[in-house]
Design a protein around this motif. Structure first.
Motif, short mmCIF file in Angstrom:
data_model
loop_
_atom_site.label_atom_id
_atom_site.label_comp_id
_atom_site.label_asym_id
_atom_site.label_seq_id
_atom_site.Cartn_x
_atom_site.Cartn_y
_atom_site.Cartn_z
N SER A 227 0.82 -1.20 0.00
CA SER A 227 0.00 0.00 0.00
C SER A 227 0.86 1.26 0.00
O SER A 227 2.04 1.23 0.39
CB SER A 227 -0.93 0.02 1.22
N ALA B 142 0.43 3.74 1.96
CA ALA B 142 0.70 4.07 3.37
C ALA B 142 1.95 3.35 3.87
O ALA B 142 2.76 3.93 4.59
CB ALA B 142 -0.51 3.72 4.23
N SER B 143 2.13 2.10 3.46
CA SER B 143 3.33 1.35 3.86
C SER B 143 4.58 1.97 3.26
O SER B 143 5.60 2.10 3.93
CB SER B 143 3.22 -0.11 3.40
N CYS B 144 4.49 2.36 2.00
CA CYS B 144 5.65 2.99 1.34
C CYS B 144 5.99 4.32 2.01
O CYS B 144 7.17 4.62 2.24
CB CYS B 144 5.36 3.21 -0.14
N LEU B 145 4.98 5.11 2.32
CA LEU B 145 5.22 6.40 2.97
C LEU B 145 5.79 6.22 4.38
O LEU B 145 6.68 6.97 4.79
CB LEU B 145 3.94 7.23 3.01
N SER B 146 5.31 5.23 5.09
CA SER B 146 5.82 4.95 6.44
C SER B 146 7.29 4.54 6.37
O SER B 146 8.11 5.00 7.17
CB SER B 146 5.02 3.84 7.11
N LEU B 147 7.61 3.69 5.42
CA LEU B 147 9.00 3.25 5.24
C LEU B 147 9.89 4.43 4.88
O LEU B 147 10.98 4.59 5.43
CB LEU B 147 9.06 2.19 4.15
N PHE C 143 9.34 7.59 5.63
CA PHE C 143 9.43 8.45 6.81
C PHE C 143 10.47 7.93 7.79
O PHE C 143 11.31 8.69 8.30
CB PHE C 143 8.06 8.54 7.49
N VAL C 144 10.47 6.63 8.05
CA VAL C 144 11.44 6.04 8.98
C VAL C 144 12.85 6.17 8.42
O VAL C 144 13.79 6.50 9.15
CB VAL C 144 11.08 4.56 9.27
#
Length: 91
Positions: A46, A48-53, A55-56
């Motif tokens: 998703s 959201a998963s790509c953006l979270s990755l 961001f980290v």
């Protein structure tokens, strides 16, 4: 065998390069695994998963860069260590 060698290399990496670099290395390994999974098995990830990755990753890189900058500015004083001299109370 292999597990103890892996544990030893992880410990050595943390001691030599620090925990932030070790975390970046392990995260890079996970990203490569995810990319291969998407390419080979057509799994979906998703947004959201790509953006979270992302961001980290940015957070870890910024933290490492700040730490390196602080270490470099503190070591530009000529490298001389100053010893604390106790005050005697006399003028």
């Amino acid at each position: 065998g292999a597990a103890s060698f892996g544990a030893m290399t992880c410990q050595l990496t943390v001691r030599v390069f620090g925990p932030a670099v070790f975390t970046l290395l392990m995260m890079s390994r996970q990203v490569m695994s995810m990319l291969l999974s998407v390419l080979i098995y057509q799994h979906t990830i998703s947004i959201a998963s790509c953006l979270s990755l992302l961001f980290v990753a940015v957070l870890l890189i910024a933290s490492s860069a700040r730490r390196v900058h602080v270490d470099n500015t503190s070591s530009t004083d000529g490298g001389s260590e100053q010893l604390a001299v106790p005050e005697t109370g006399k003028p």
